[in-house]
Design a protein around this motif. Structure first.
Motif, short mmCIF file in Angstrom:
data_model
loop_
_atom_site.label_atom_id
_atom_site.label_comp_id
_atom_site.label_asym_id
_atom_site.label_seq_id
_atom_site.Cartn_x
_atom_site.Cartn_y
_atom_site.Cartn_z
N GLY A 171 0.82 -1.19 0.00
CA GLY A 171 0.00 0.00 0.00
C GLY A 171 0.87 1.25 0.00
O GLY A 171 2.08 1.19 0.22
N ARG A 172 0.23 2.40 -0.24
CA ARG A 172 0.97 3.65 -0.35
C ARG A 172 1.69 4.01 0.95
O ARG A 172 2.85 4.42 0.94
CB ARG A 172 0.01 4.77 -0.75
N ALA A 173 1.02 3.87 2.09
CA ALA A 173 1.65 4.24 3.36
C ALA A 173 2.87 3.38 3.65
O ALA A 173 3.90 3.88 4.11
CB ALA A 173 0.63 4.14 4.50
N THR A 174 2.76 2.09 3.38
CA THR A 174 3.90 1.19 3.60
C THR A 174 5.05 1.53 2.67
O THR A 174 6.23 1.55 3.08
CB THR A 174 3.47 -0.27 3.39
N PHE A 175 4.73 1.82 1.41
CA PHE A 175 5.78 2.16 0.45
C PHE A 175 6.51 3.43 0.89
O PHE A 175 7.75 3.51 0.83
CB PHE A 175 5.17 2.35 -0.94
N GLN A 176 5.76 4.44 1.35
CA GLN A 176 6.38 5.66 1.84
C GLN A 176 7.26 5.38 3.04
O GLN A 176 8.36 5.94 3.17
CB GLN A 176 5.30 6.69 2.21
N ALA A 177 6.79 4.51 3.94
CA ALA A 177 7.59 4.18 5.13
C ALA A 177 8.87 3.46 4.75
O ALA A 177 9.94 3.71 5.32
CB ALA A 177 6.76 3.33 6.09
N LEU A 178 8.80 2.57 3.76
CA LEU A 178 10.00 1.88 3.28
C LEU A 178 10.95 2.86 2.59
O LEU A 178 12.17 2.81 2.79
CB LEU A 178 9.60 0.77 2.31
N ALA A 179 10.39 3.76 1.81
CA ALA A 179 11.21 4.71 1.06
C ALA A 179 11.97 5.66 1.98
O ALA A 179 13.08 6.09 1.66
CB ALA A 179 10.34 5.52 0.10
N THR A 180 11.39 5.99 3.11
CA THR A 180 12.00 6.96 4.02
C THR A 180 12.66 6.31 5.23
O THR A 180 13.08 7.00 6.16
CB THR A 180 10.95 7.97 4.50
N GLY A 181 12.77 4.98 5.22
CA GLY A 181 13.47 4.28 6.29
C GLY A 181 12.71 4.18 7.60
O GLY A 181 13.30 3.88 8.64
N ARG A 182 11.39 4.43 7.56
CA ARG A 182 10.60 4.35 8.79
C ARG A 182 10.14 2.93 9.10
O ARG A 182 9.60 2.67 10.17
CB ARG A 182 9.40 5.29 8.71
N THR A 183 10.35 2.02 8.17
CA THR A 183 10.15 0.60 8.42
C THR A 183 11.14 -0.16 7.56
O THR A 183 11.78 0.41 6.68
CB THR A 183 8.70 0.16 8.13
N THR A 184 11.28 -1.45 7.81
CA THR A 184 12.23 -2.28 7.07
C THR A 184 11.48 -3.29 6.22
O THR A 184 10.30 -3.57 6.46
CB THR A 184 13.17 -3.03 8.02
N VAL A 185 12.18 -3.85 5.26
CA VAL A 185 11.60 -4.89 4.43
C VAL A 185 11.15 -6.07 5.30
O VAL A 185 10.06 -6.60 5.13
CB VAL A 185 12.60 -5.34 3.35
N ASP A 186 11.99 -6.47 6.26
CA ASP A 186 11.64 -7.62 7.10
C ASP A 186 10.39 -7.35 7.91
O ASP A 186 9.50 -8.21 8.01
CB ASP A 186 12.81 -7.95 8.03
N ASP A 187 10.29 -6.16 8.49
CA ASP A 187 9.11 -5.84 9.31
C ASP A 187 7.86 -5.74 8.44
O ASP A 187 6.78 -6.21 8.84
CB ASP A 187 9.32 -4.53 10.06
N ALA A 188 7.98 -5.14 7.27
CA ALA A 188 6.82 -5.00 6.40
C ALA A 188 6.36 -6.35 5.87
O ALA A 188 5.16 -6.60 5.73
CB ALA A 188 7.15 -4.05 5.24
N MET A 189 7.30 -7.25 5.59
CA MET A 189 6.94 -8.59 5.15
C MET A 189 6.28 -9.36 6.30
O MET A 189 5.26 -10.05 6.10
CB MET A 189 8.18 -9.34 4.64
#
Length: 221
Positions: A171-189
């Motif tokens: 989703g858009r919010a998750t993508f923005q968080a990944l793009a700005t380092g506010r979450t990680t690939v592992d956490d989002a997965m």
């Protein structure tokens, strides 16, 4: 008629070509690959069709944009950046960096994942050109693809032209968080907010390279 500052200064002369409202946003859209006229109009909300046509005619005169024939069924007519338009890439990158220091936009402002991904590409470090995995990014109905070829990073809207080696869906919010380092690939997965088809290590490298938190971008790609 386009207004002129009537000055010999090179900055003023450049602004004679680029300084009108909407002009650099047309360049931004074509930095995402060749587009049909209707697609440009749809992705520039608030710009009327007559103004878009006038701006395109103006930019064609200076080889900032040029007409092209798009691949695929029907070979539709479209527009792409000309050589002088491609030369504006460092300027776009500088505007991304400068704009990053401004206050957040008002709530409800029009947003597209494509603009975030373009900013990520423009400010990526030099080694990003070696990211040669065809990567498809799907965010809330938008699809883009990206690949480095050792010299530049190609980013375009739409599905990848070949089977991607990596596909990222969020989703858009998750993508923005990944793009700005506010979450990680592992956490989002782990939370189910990011689906990765392909090598998870390549997904981690993707967001390491194409991150809006990169401190030392290299322009001109």
């Amino acid at each position: 008629m386009t207004r002129s500052y009537e000055q010999t200064c090179r900055i003023a002369r450049a602004l004679d070509v680029l300084g009108e409202r909407w002009t650099l946003l047309i360049v931004r859209e074509l930095a995402l690959g060749p587009r049909r006229y209707g697609d440009l109009l749809a992705d520039l909300p608030g710009m009327g069709t007559s103004l878009l046509a006038a701006r395109l005619r103006h930019l064609e005169r200076y080889d900032v944009v040029r007409r092209t024939v798009l691949p695929g069924p029907g070979r539709a007519a479209g527009y792409e950046l000309g050589d002088r338009g491609t030369a504006l890439t460092p300027l776009l990158a500088s505007l991304v960096e400068w704009g990053g220091g401004l206050a957040p936009p008002p709530p409800g402002s029009f947003d597209r994942a494509a603009w975030t991904m373009l900013a990520m590409r423009l400010t990526a470090p030099g080694e990003a050109v070696d990211f040669d995995t065809v990567t498809e990014i799907a965010v809330d109905g938008e699809t883009l693809w990206l690949q480095g070829d050792g010299e530049r990073v190609r980013l375009e809207t739409g599905p990848a032209p070949v089977k991607p080696g990596l596909r990222l869906t969020s989703g858009r919010a998750t993508f923005q968080a990944l793009a700005t380092g506010r979450t990680t690939v592992d956490d989002a997965m782990a939370s189910g907010e990011l689906a990765v088809q392909g090598d998870a290590d390549r997904a981690r490298l993707f967001f390491d390279l194409f991150s809006l938190t990169n401190p030392s971008p290299t322009h001109g790609r």
